[in-house]
Write a protein that holds these residues in place. Structure first.
Motif, PDB file in Angstrom:
ATOM      1  N   ARG A 197       0.837  -1.193   0.000  1.00 45.91           N
ATOM      2  CA  ARG A 197       0.000   0.000   0.000  1.00 45.91           C
ATOM      3  C   ARG A 197       0.880   1.255   0.000  1.00 45.91           C
ATOM      4  NH1 ARG A 197      -5.454  -1.519   1.844  1.00 45.91           N
ATOM      5  NH2 ARG A 197      -5.910   0.722   1.843  1.00 45.91           N
ATOM      6  N   ASP A 198       0.294   2.377  -0.362  1.00 42.27           N
ATOM      7  CA  ASP A 198       1.030   3.637  -0.464  1.00 42.27           C
ATOM      8  C   ASP A 198       0.954   4.403   0.859  1.00 42.27           C
ATOM      9  OD1 ASP A 198       2.426   5.789  -1.468  1.00 42.27           O
ATOM     10  OD2 ASP A 198       0.685   6.670  -2.489  1.00 42.27           O
ATOM     11  N   ILE A 199       1.615   3.860   1.880  1.00 43.21           N
ATOM     12  CA  ILE A 199       1.623   4.486   3.201  1.00 43.21           C
ATOM     13  C   ILE A 199       2.695   5.570   3.211  1.00 43.21           C
ATOM     14  CG2 ILE A 199       1.840   4.134   5.686  1.00 43.21           C
ATOM     15  CD1 ILE A 199      -0.535   2.659   4.419  1.00 43.21           C
ATOM     16  N   ARG A 200       2.274   6.825   3.407  1.00 39.88           N
ATOM     17  CA  ARG A 200       3.196   7.960   3.334  1.00 39.88           C
ATOM     18  C   ARG A 200       3.650   8.462   4.694  1.00 39.88           C
ATOM     19  NH1 ARG A 200       2.890  10.761  -1.636  1.00 39.88           N
ATOM     20  NH2 ARG A 200       2.411   9.217  -3.258  1.00 39.88           N
ATOM     21  N   ARG A 201       2.788   8.312   5.720  1.00 39.47           N
ATOM     22  CA  ARG A 201       3.136   8.795   7.058  1.00 39.47           C
ATOM     23  C   ARG A 201       2.677   7.805   8.114  1.00 39.47           C
ATOM     24  NH1 ARG A 201       0.942  14.597   8.245  1.00 39.47           N
ATOM     25  NH2 ARG A 201       2.294  14.378  10.090  1.00 39.47           N
ATOM     26  N   LEU A 202       3.401   7.807   9.241  1.00 34.70           N
ATOM     27  CA  LEU A 202       3.096   6.921  10.361  1.00 34.70           C
ATOM     28  C   LEU A 202       3.123   7.758  11.634  1.00 34.70           C
ATOM     29  CD1 LEU A 202       2.758   4.099  11.659  1.00 34.70           C
ATOM     30  CD2 LEU A 202       5.258   3.883  11.562  1.00 34.70           C
ATOM     31  N   ILE A 203       1.989   7.806  12.331  1.00 33.34           N
ATOM     32  CA  ILE A 203       1.846   8.637  13.530  1.00 33.34           C
ATOM     33  C   ILE A 203       1.348   7.749  14.666  1.00 33.34           C
ATOM     34  CG2 ILE A 203       0.724  10.679  14.505  1.00 33.34           C
ATOM     35  CD1 ILE A 203       0.242  11.578  11.548  1.00 33.34           C
ATOM     36  N   ALA A 204       1.906   7.909  15.851  1.00 33.02           N
ATOM     37  CA  ALA A 204       1.508   7.056  16.985  1.00 33.02           C
ATOM     38  C   ALA A 204       1.331   7.877  18.249  1.00 33.02           C
ATOM     39  CB  ALA A 204       2.539   5.954  17.218  1.00 33.02           C
ATOM     40  N   SER A 205       0.468   7.382  19.105  1.00 31.53           N
ATOM     41  CA  SER A 205       0.338   7.893  20.467  1.00 31.53           C
ATOM     42  C   SER A 205       1.685   7.746  21.174  1.00 31.53           C
ATOM     43  CB  SER A 205      -0.739   7.070  21.185  1.00 31.53           C
ATOM     44  OG  SER A 205      -0.514   7.011  22.570  1.00 31.53           O
ATOM     45  N   PRO A 206       1.983   8.579  22.167  1.00 31.30           N
ATOM     46  CA  PRO A 206       3.275   8.496  22.856  1.00 31.30           C
ATOM     47  C   PRO A 206       3.439   7.307  23.793  1.00 31.30           C
ATOM     48  CG  PRO A 206       1.916  10.191  23.862  1.00 31.30           C
ATOM     49  CD  PRO A 206       1.198   9.750  22.616  1.00 31.30           C
ATOM     50  N   LEU A 207       2.372   6.585  24.097  1.00 35.83           N
ATOM     51  CA  LEU A 207       2.482   5.469  25.045  1.00 35.83           C
ATOM     52  C   LEU A 207       3.284   4.314  24.446  1.00 35.83           C
ATOM     53  CD1 LEU A 207      -1.090   5.532  26.605  1.00 35.83           C
ATOM     54  CD2 LEU A 207       1.039   6.458  27.537  1.00 35.83           C
ATOM     55  N   GLN A 208       3.929   3.561  25.310  1.00 36.91           N
ATOM     56  CA  GLN A 208       4.860   2.532  24.855  1.00 36.91           C
ATOM     57  C   GLN A 208       4.192   1.494  23.960  1.00 36.91           C
ATOM     58  OE1 GLN A 208       7.223   0.833  27.999  1.00 36.91           O
ATOM     59  NE2 GLN A 208       8.117  -0.745  26.681  1.00 36.91           N
ATOM     60  N   ARG A 209       2.988   1.082  24.314  1.00 43.43           N
ATOM     61  CA  ARG A 209       2.331   0.025  23.544  1.00 43.43           C
ATOM     62  C   ARG A 209       2.005   0.449  22.107  1.00 43.43           C
ATOM     63  NH1 ARG A 209      -1.015   1.849  27.576  1.00 43.43           N
ATOM     64  NH2 ARG A 209      -3.124   2.579  27.109  1.00 43.43           N
ATOM     65  N   THR A 210       1.712   1.737  21.907  1.00 45.00           N
ATOM     66  CA  THR A 210       1.437   2.202  20.551  1.00 45.00           C
ATOM     67  C   THR A 210       2.729   2.446  19.780  1.00 45.00           C
ATOM     68  OG1 THR A 210       1.018   4.319  21.651  1.00 45.00           O
ATOM     69  CG2 THR A 210      -0.882   3.150  20.772  1.00 45.00           C
ATOM     70  N   GLN A 211       3.748   2.928  20.462  1.00 38.84           N
ATOM     71  CA  GLN A 211       5.037   3.104  19.801  1.00 38.84           C
ATOM     72  C   GLN A 211       5.586   1.753  19.326  1.00 38.84           C
ATOM     73  OE1 GLN A 211       7.077   6.094  19.379  1.00 38.84           O
ATOM     74  NE2 GLN A 211       5.114   7.124  19.712  1.00 38.84           N
ATOM     75  N   GLU A 212       5.450   0.727  20.173  1.00 40.29           N
ATOM     76  CA  GLU A 212       5.912  -0.608  19.782  1.00 40.29           C
ATOM     77  C   GLU A 212       5.056  -1.184  18.658  1.00 40.29           C
ATOM     78  OE1 GLU A 212       7.869  -2.029  24.041  1.00 40.29           O
ATOM     79  OE2 GLU A 212       5.929  -2.824  23.430  1.00 40.29           O
ATOM     80  N   SER A 213       3.758  -0.888  18.695  1.00 44.58           N
ATOM     81  CA  SER A 213       2.870  -1.388  17.636  1.00 44.58           C
ATOM     82  C   SER A 213       3.150  -0.700  16.305  1.00 44.58           C
ATOM     83  CB  SER A 213       1.403  -1.177  18.027  1.00 44.58           C
ATOM     84  OG  SER A 213       1.059  -1.953  19.165  1.00 44.58           O
ATOM     85  N   ALA A 214       3.676   0.521  16.355  1.00 44.54           N
ATOM     86  CA  ALA A 214       4.009   1.249  15.129  1.00 44.54           C
ATOM     87  C   ALA A 214       5.315   0.759  14.508  1.00 44.54           C
ATOM     88  CB  ALA A 214       4.111   2.745  15.426  1.00 44.54           C
ATOM     89  N   LYS A 215       6.165   0.112  15.293  1.00 46.53           N
ATOM     90  CA  LYS A 215       7.494  -0.279  14.815  1.00 46.53           C
ATOM     91  C   LYS A 215       7.452  -1.164  13.572  1.00 46.53           C
ATOM     92  CE  LYS A 215      12.044  -0.514  15.411  1.00 46.53           C
ATOM     93  NZ  LYS A 215      12.454  -1.620  14.530  1.00 46.53           N
ATOM     94  N   PRO A 216       6.613  -2.198  13.490  1.00 46.93           N
ATOM     95  CA  PRO A 216       6.588  -3.004  12.266  1.00 46.93           C
ATOM     96  C   PRO A 216       6.183  -2.204  11.027  1.00 46.93           C
ATOM     97  CG  PRO A 216       5.505  -4.171  14.061  1.00 46.93           C
ATOM     98  CD  PRO A 216       5.743  -2.767  14.530  1.00 46.93           C
ATOM     99  N   TRP A 217       5.300  -1.231  11.218  1.00 48.48           N
ATOM    100  CA  TRP A 217       4.915  -0.356  10.108  1.00 48.48           C
ATOM    101  C   TRP A 217       6.105   0.492   9.677  1.00 48.48           C
ATOM    102  CZ3 TRP A 217      -0.116  -0.333   8.060  1.00 48.48           C
ATOM    103  CH2 TRP A 217      -1.080  -1.030   8.810  1.00 48.48           C
ATOM    104  N   ALA A 218       6.842   1.015  10.646  1.00 52.27           N
ATOM    105  CA  ALA A 218       8.017   1.836  10.344  1.00 52.27           C
ATOM    106  C   ALA A 218       9.057   1.030   9.568  1.00 52.27           C
ATOM    107  CB  ALA A 218       8.621   2.377  11.638  1.00 52.27           C
ATOM    108  N   ASP A 219       9.263  -0.212  10.001  1.00 48.20           N
ATOM    109  CA  ASP A 219      10.243  -1.062   9.337  1.00 48.20           C
ATOM    110  C   ASP A 219       9.803  -1.427   7.918  1.00 48.20           C
ATOM    111  OD1 ASP A 219      11.738  -0.981  11.653  1.00 48.20           O
ATOM    112  OD2 ASP A 219      11.065  -2.943  12.369  1.00 48.20           O
ATOM    113  N   LEU A 220       8.540  -1.800   7.773  1.00 46.69           N
ATOM    114  CA  LEU A 220       8.041  -2.259   6.477  1.00 46.69           C
ATOM    115  C   LEU A 220       7.999  -1.135   5.449  1.00 46.69           C
ATOM    116  CD1 LEU A 220       6.793  -4.512   4.739  1.00 46.69           C
ATOM    117  CD2 LEU A 220       4.569  -3.899   5.700  1.00 46.69           C
ATOM    118  N   PHE A 221       7.547   0.043   5.877  1.00 48.42           N
ATOM    119  CA  PHE A 221       7.367   1.151   4.936  1.00 48.42           C
ATOM    120  C   PHE A 221       8.501   2.188   4.997  1.00 48.42           C
ATOM    121  CE2 PHE A 221       3.116  -0.580   5.626  1.00 48.42           C
ATOM    122  CZ  PHE A 221       2.712  -0.783   4.313  1.00 48.42           C
ATOM    123  N   GLU A 222       9.524   1.878   5.813  1.00 50.63           N
ATOM    124  CA  GLU A 222      10.706   2.740   5.924  1.00 50.63           C
ATOM    125  C   GLU A 222      10.303   4.185   6.238  1.00 50.63           C
ATOM    126  OE1 GLU A 222      12.913   2.155   2.311  1.00 50.63           O
ATOM    127  OE2 GLU A 222      13.616   0.174   2.935  1.00 50.63           O
TER     128      GLU A 222
END
Length: 209
Positions: free
Chosen positions: A48-73
């Motif tokens: 998919r054409d994911i252009r931005r990744l934004i997460a809540s500051p809490l640890q569980r959301t930051q960790e949940s965002a990590k695979p998205w960050a890795d996959l979509f750089e």
């Protein structure tokens, strides 16, 4: 041209052996299963054409965002506006609180709700973040990693439903994805999916109200 789609992604399962209502309390991280859920959610959008990744500051959301960050750089942008609502019961077990008369005044108005941040406040900050993500992203899609109550409240609002609801009957499972699209001057829901559905049977989903 603004973003095409906004995806509201809920975090994965949290390590919470004491079954505490953790709310915004720091230190609550994803369980092993939660990391797997987050990875499954991200992988389900591969290509998919994911252009931005934004997460809540809490640890569980930051960790949940990590695979998205890795996959979509993509870098993980942090936005306080999509955080978990605060609630009076943080740090306790809900069943114990319900048996204590001291807690009862906090339950007097579920329409607000009286135990924490109001639905109106949650909607105001969530739509502020969603509007900015939509307007400030040039085409493509945006992922916002947030929490159950804020996502459900937004979904109910765009569907024309009142924000008040039974927390036990929310349609927003762990690592689920609620997708919004802009139509004129408002957002509408165009998709809801549960990529981690096969992992839910063995999960524990509690910790916020």
């Amino acid at each position: 041209m603004p973003a095409d789609l906004i995806h509201l992604v809920r975090h994965g399962e949290v390590h919470n052996p004491e079954r505490i209502l953790y709310g915004r309390i720091a230190g609550y991280h994803l369980s092993t299963l939660g990391h797997e859920m987050a990875a499954v959610a991200a992988t389900s959008f591969e290509g998919r054409d994911i252009r931005r990744l934004i997460a809540s500051p809490l640890q569980r959301t930051q960790e949940s965002a990590k695979p998205w960050a890795d996959l979509f750089e993509l870098p993980i942008e942090t936005d306080e506006r999509i955080i978990e609502p605060h609630n009076w019961f943080e740090g306790t077990r809900m069943r114990e609180r319900l048996r204590n008369p001291i807690s009862w005044p906090r339950l007097i108005n579920p329409m607000r709700p009286s135990w924490g941040e109001s639905y109106r406040s949650v909607l105001t900050r969530m739509f502020s973040a969603i509007d900015d993500a939509w307007a400030e992203t040039v085409s493509g899609e945006v992922v916002l990693v947030s929490h159950q109550m804020p996502i459900v409240t937004v979904a109910r609002n765009v569907a024309g439903r009142v924000p008040f609801h039974d927390p036990r009957k929310r349609r927003c499972t762990l690592s689920s994805i609620t997708t919004l699209q802009r139509e004129g001057d408002r957002f509408v829901e165009v998709d809801y999916r549960e990529p981690a559905r096969e992992l839910l049977e063995n999960s524990i989903d509690l910790g916020a109200v």
